[in-house]
Write a protein that holds these residues in place. Sequence first.
Motif, PDB file in Angstrom:
ATOM      1  N   TYR A 122      37.478   4.446  41.629  1.00 52.34           N
ATOM      2  CA  TYR A 122      36.477   5.384  42.145  1.00 52.34           C
ATOM      3  C   TYR A 122      36.161   5.056  43.605  1.00 52.34           C
ATOM      4  O   TYR A 122      36.130   5.941  44.464  1.00 52.34           O
ATOM      5  N   CYS A 125      38.618   6.164  45.935  1.00 57.60           N
ATOM      6  CA  CYS A 125      38.770   7.628  45.926  1.00 57.60           C
ATOM      7  C   CYS A 125      40.146   8.068  45.451  1.00 57.60           C
ATOM      8  O   CYS A 125      40.700   9.048  45.951  1.00 57.60           O
ATOM      9  N   SER A 127      40.979   8.661  42.132  1.00 58.28           N
ATOM     10  CA  SER A 127      40.936   9.577  40.998  1.00 58.28           C
ATOM     11  C   SER A 127      39.489   9.919  40.686  1.00 58.28           C
ATOM     12  O   SER A 127      38.937   9.516  39.675  1.00 58.28           O
ATOM     13  N   ASP A 128      38.872  10.671  41.595  1.00 57.83           N
ATOM     14  CA  ASP A 128      37.437  10.925  41.507  1.00 57.83           C
ATOM     15  C   ASP A 128      36.954  11.522  40.199  1.00 57.83           C
ATOM     16  O   ASP A 128      36.004  11.037  39.609  1.00 57.83           O
ATOM     17  N   ARG A 129      37.618  12.582  39.761  1.00 57.44           N
ATOM     18  CA  ARG A 129      37.098  13.303  38.586  1.00 57.44           C
ATOM     19  C   ARG A 129      37.128  12.438  37.343  1.00 57.44           C
ATOM     20  O   ARG A 129      36.174  12.371  36.590  1.00 57.44           O
ATOM     21  N   TYR A 132      34.737   9.290  37.824  1.00 50.80           N
ATOM     22  CA  TYR A 132      33.326   9.704  37.838  1.00 50.80           C
ATOM     23  C   TYR A 132      32.860   9.989  36.414  1.00 50.80           C
ATOM     24  O   TYR A 132      31.815   9.530  35.982  1.00 50.80           O
ATOM     25  N   ARG A 133      33.685  10.721  35.671  1.00 51.17           N
ATOM     26  CA  ARG A 133      33.317  11.052  34.299  1.00 51.17           C
ATOM     27  C   ARG A 133      33.199   9.796  33.434  1.00 51.17           C
ATOM     28  O   ARG A 133      32.264   9.648  32.646  1.00 51.17           O
ATOM     29  N   SER A 140      32.005   9.428  27.531  1.00 50.39           N
ATOM     30  CA  SER A 140      33.376   9.097  27.951  1.00 50.39           C
ATOM     31  C   SER A 140      33.879   7.938  27.092  1.00 50.39           C
ATOM     32  O   SER A 140      33.092   7.238  26.450  1.00 50.39           O
ATOM     33  N   LYS A 169      26.367  10.549  41.656  1.00 49.65           N
ATOM     34  CA  LYS A 169      26.096  11.705  42.539  1.00 49.65           C
ATOM     35  C   LYS A 169      24.613  12.034  42.553  1.00 49.65           C
ATOM     36  O   LYS A 169      24.222  13.138  42.933  1.00 49.65           O
TER      37      LYS A 169
END
Length: 205
Positions: A122, A125, A127-129, A132-133, A140, A169
Amino acid sequence: MLNYELIKEEKVYCAYCKFIEKNSLNNKYNNKYVNERLNKLEAIFDLKIEELGEEINNEVCSCKSPSWYMLYASYLEGETPVICGDCGKSVPLYRLPKIMGQEEYFQELNWQRDYQNVDNLYVSCLSDRFTYRQMSNPNSQLSKKGRKICHEFEKSTNKPFYYYLANLKKNLNRCPICGEEWQNSNNSKTVDFKCEKCRLVTDKE
Ligand SMILES: [Zn+2]
Ligand SMILES: [Zn+2]
């Protein structure tokens, strides 16, 4: 202990190691693997332990009986994934009961390693999605694994054991499980918010 450097000085081998506490080497904390290796080493070498000093960045909980705990990890290397809810410092795993029928703390250490790997991705940057999940969604795979560990620790310690959900976020305005407003933790040493019902904690940012 995290790691060690092995230095050879003529006929002497010195392993420089870091321990979480002064008494971490106490025999009562040995597991069967430590005892096996120790027996093998003692058969060949004359073992001596010398204390070099105190590591000044070491922050270990010294509360007699923490009133609550949380499971927490980050891309920064940490000695243990358990934090004392009162003082906000690390709790050595050997102070906690073994859970899920384990002889060791592999589930907890594996979860910590997985979390660090995801957080590292993360931060880079890459594999953000996905990352983040994994860290912000209580359902998750990573969170489910962590919440299961918290649940089992809570059963064995009879103390509230919270799971730390990353508010990356700053959009976790409410508890994402029950949808209710977060309660203030009223403890600046640990986290900003908690949901007692769902056993989740998080920070404003
Ligand atoms: Zn403490
Ligand atoms: Zn909730």
